[in-house]
Scaffold this active site. Sequence first.
Site, PDB file in Angstrom:
ATOM      1  CG  ASP A   9       9.238  -1.469  10.948  1.00  0.00           C
ATOM      2  OD1 ASP A   9       9.207  -1.174   9.722  1.00  0.00           O
ATOM      3  OD2 ASP A   9       8.900  -2.581  11.371  1.00  0.00           O
ATOM      4  CB  CYS A  66       5.763  -1.693   9.594  1.00  0.00           C
ATOM      5  SG  CYS A  66       4.179  -2.563   9.576  1.00  0.00           S
ATOM      6  CB  THR A  68       2.599  -6.433   6.956  1.00  0.00           C
ATOM      7  OG1 THR A  68       2.509  -5.991   8.324  1.00  0.00           O
ATOM      8  CG2 THR A  68       3.444  -7.697   6.864  1.00  0.00           C
ATOM      9  CG  HIS A  99     -17.129   4.017   3.022  1.00  0.00           C
ATOM     10  ND1 HIS A  99     -17.667   2.832   2.566  1.00  0.00           N
ATOM     11  CD2 HIS A  99     -17.400   4.931   2.065  1.00  0.00           C
ATOM     12  CE1 HIS A  99     -18.244   3.030   1.381  1.00  0.00           C
ATOM     13  NE2 HIS A  99     -18.083   4.286   1.055  1.00  0.00           N
ATOM     14  CG  HIS A 134     -19.978   6.199   5.654  1.00  0.00           C
ATOM     15  ND1 HIS A 134     -20.044   4.848   5.401  1.00  0.00           N
ATOM     16  CD2 HIS A 134     -20.120   6.818   4.459  1.00  0.00           C
ATOM     17  CE1 HIS A 134     -20.201   4.657   4.107  1.00  0.00           C
ATOM     18  NE2 HIS A 134     -20.254   5.834   3.506  1.00  0.00           N
TER      19      HIS A 134
HETATM   20  C1  RB5 Z   1       9.523  -6.371  11.043  1.00  0.00           C
HETATM   21  O1  RB5 Z   1      10.273  -7.508  10.753  1.00  0.00           O
HETATM   22  C2  RB5 Z   1       8.055  -6.625  10.730  1.00  0.00           C
HETATM   23  O2  RB5 Z   1       7.541  -7.580  11.593  1.00  0.00           O
HETATM   24  C3  RB5 Z   1       7.261  -5.337  10.790  1.00  0.00           C
HETATM   25  O3  RB5 Z   1       7.813  -4.411   9.919  1.00  0.00           O
HETATM   26  C4  RB5 Z   1       5.799  -5.428  10.403  1.00  0.00           C
HETATM   27  O4  RB5 Z   1       5.637  -6.109   9.201  1.00  0.00           O
HETATM   28  C5  RB5 Z   1       4.878  -5.885  11.455  1.00  0.00           C
HETATM   29  O5  RB5 Z   1       3.654  -5.870  11.282  1.00  0.00           O
END
Ligand code: RB5
Length: 149
Positions: A9, A66, A68, A99, A134
């Site tokens: 994203d 993304c 996170t 695993h 596994h």
């Molecule tokens: C976008 O702001 C953010 O929420 C997305 O990139 C991600 O971290 C979601 O898990």
Amino acid sequence: MARIAAGADHAGVHLKGVLVAHLRELGHEVVDCGTHSADRVDYPDFGEAVARMVAAGEAELGLCVCGTGIGIAMAANKVPGVRAATVHDVTSARLTREHNDANVVCLGERLIGAEAAREALDAFLSASYEGGRHAPRVAKIDALLPSER
Ligand code: RB5
């Protein structure tokens, strides 16, 4: 060399670019599913795009980024046959391949530096699924039915 689908994203687009360039330098074939700009988009769309390519056998592995690395992994894991893992370092990247037989690696641009991400990606690609003890556990993951709503 592998055929790898990549998606991100807006919060992961820069790191995706760094990692896609790295993969191509290594000789991998990369299908870039987008996004291609910093305009706001929804991460599930790109997690799904990568996951569908992997599930269809159109890519051997997937790379998702993304902010996170978590939300896009959640989305990718909705596609049957996909085992997407959010990793933060070399060790988690290696172990999820060995695993869990992870076939999509997910990283968070807001949480990890580009160099550490590149090293984690390299570790993921270098590792191999160990099978053995596994295998029945991974089979149980794959046998889980989609949640009913
Ligand atoms: C976008 O702001 C953010 O929420 C997305 O990139 C991600 O971290 C979601 O898990």
